[in-house]
Motif scaffolding. Structure first.
Motif: not given
Length: 295
Positions: A177-191
């Protein structure tokens, strides 16, 4: 391909102009920005597109962005790619040259390339902020947003000790909620298991819609990343057919270095709206200093 599809905020100039006019009026009436004289159309449009034309939500986002900048000068006031060139040269980060099937930008962070003995979490966070500032100027990214792949191979106790609750809150704020970009997906690999406590620290600060866009792929990520990204988009190291990770990391490092002057202007500007001179945007340096001290 799966994942959230982009919404269609009508982008004809007449409607956009009306929204810009209303947002400008509401922004200049906000008590937090009482010293601001104006904002440029280009700057306001970033926030409108990030909230699909909803003026109230765009206003909230813009005020949060200004507040984040005031309260996080240790990050927002130093946006110099050359100052973290050593980190960038490790192939830590890139923005892929090809967008995904929805038009989203695709970012990769290779956490194992970050040596916490050499680079603090604040310096690492600045890299993310530099990239975000650059791509937020792209019209297609404003419309279609971004997706992020975090490769956590090599995550260690040294990394975990760098992330405290205060920094976790700052990270989640930028994601939500603090930056003018739409985050459409967050992908974690090798976690690894060691990452779970840090993720548990960040997760409570995230809104539900962002939580629903987080995907954990594990060590067998190549089998599942293909459900979200087509082969031409990804480097071979991630099961794709695009250029190598070394090549795309170097290309993006070069783009950041070429943007050094622009990024420094954003960092030094009172509001980040570099299309408006500081004299136009603020009444006085004394007011700016007072606002920073209140943050």
């Amino acid at each position: 391909m799966s994942g959230p599809q982009p919404s269609e905020f009508p982008d004809d100039w007449e409607q956009l102009e009306r929204c810009v006019s209303v947002l400008r009026r509401r922004t200049l009436q906000a008590s937090e920005l009482s010293a601001v004289r104006t904002f440029s159309d280009q700057f306001l449009i970033k926030f409108l597109r990030a909230r699909d034309g909803d003026v109230e939500l765009s206003l909230k986002l813009l005020l949060n962005y200004q507040r984040w900048r005031r309260e996080s000068p240790e990050i927002s006031k130093c946006l110099s790619p050359s100052s973290v060139l050593g980190l960038l040269n490790t192939t830590y980060h890139t923005v892929l040259p090809q967008r995904d099937h929805t038009g989203s930008r695709v970012l990769i962070y290779r956490i194992g390339q970050w040596n916490p003995k050499d680079w603090s979490a604040f310096q690492v966070f600045r890299v993310s902020l530099m990239t975000s500032e650059i791509i937020s100027t792209e019209t297609e990214t404003q419309r279609r947003g971004l997706k992020v792949i975090f490769d956590l191979q090599g995550w260690s106790l040294g990394h975990a000790l760098q992330i405290n609750p205060s920094l976790a809150r700052k990270i989640s704020s930028v994601l939500s909620d603090s930056f003018p970009l739409k985050v459409r997906g967050i992908h974690l690999v090798n976690e690894p298991m060691l990452f779970r406590p840090v993720f548990s620290m960040i997760r409570p600060f995230l809104p539900e819609k962002i939580k629903q866009r987080i995907h954990m792929h594990g060590a067998d990520f190549q089998d599942t990343l293909s459900d979200f990204f087509s082969a031409p988009v990804l480097p071979p190291e991630y099961g794709g057919e695009g250029p190598s990770i070394e090549e795309v990391c170097q290309d993006w490092t070069n783009q950041l270095l070429e943007s050094e002057e622009l990024l420094q202007q954003i960092a030094n500007h009172p509001t980040g709206d570099i299309t408006v001179t500081p004299e136009d945007s603020l009444i006085s340096e004394e007011v700016q200093t007072e606002q920073l001290s209140e943050g």
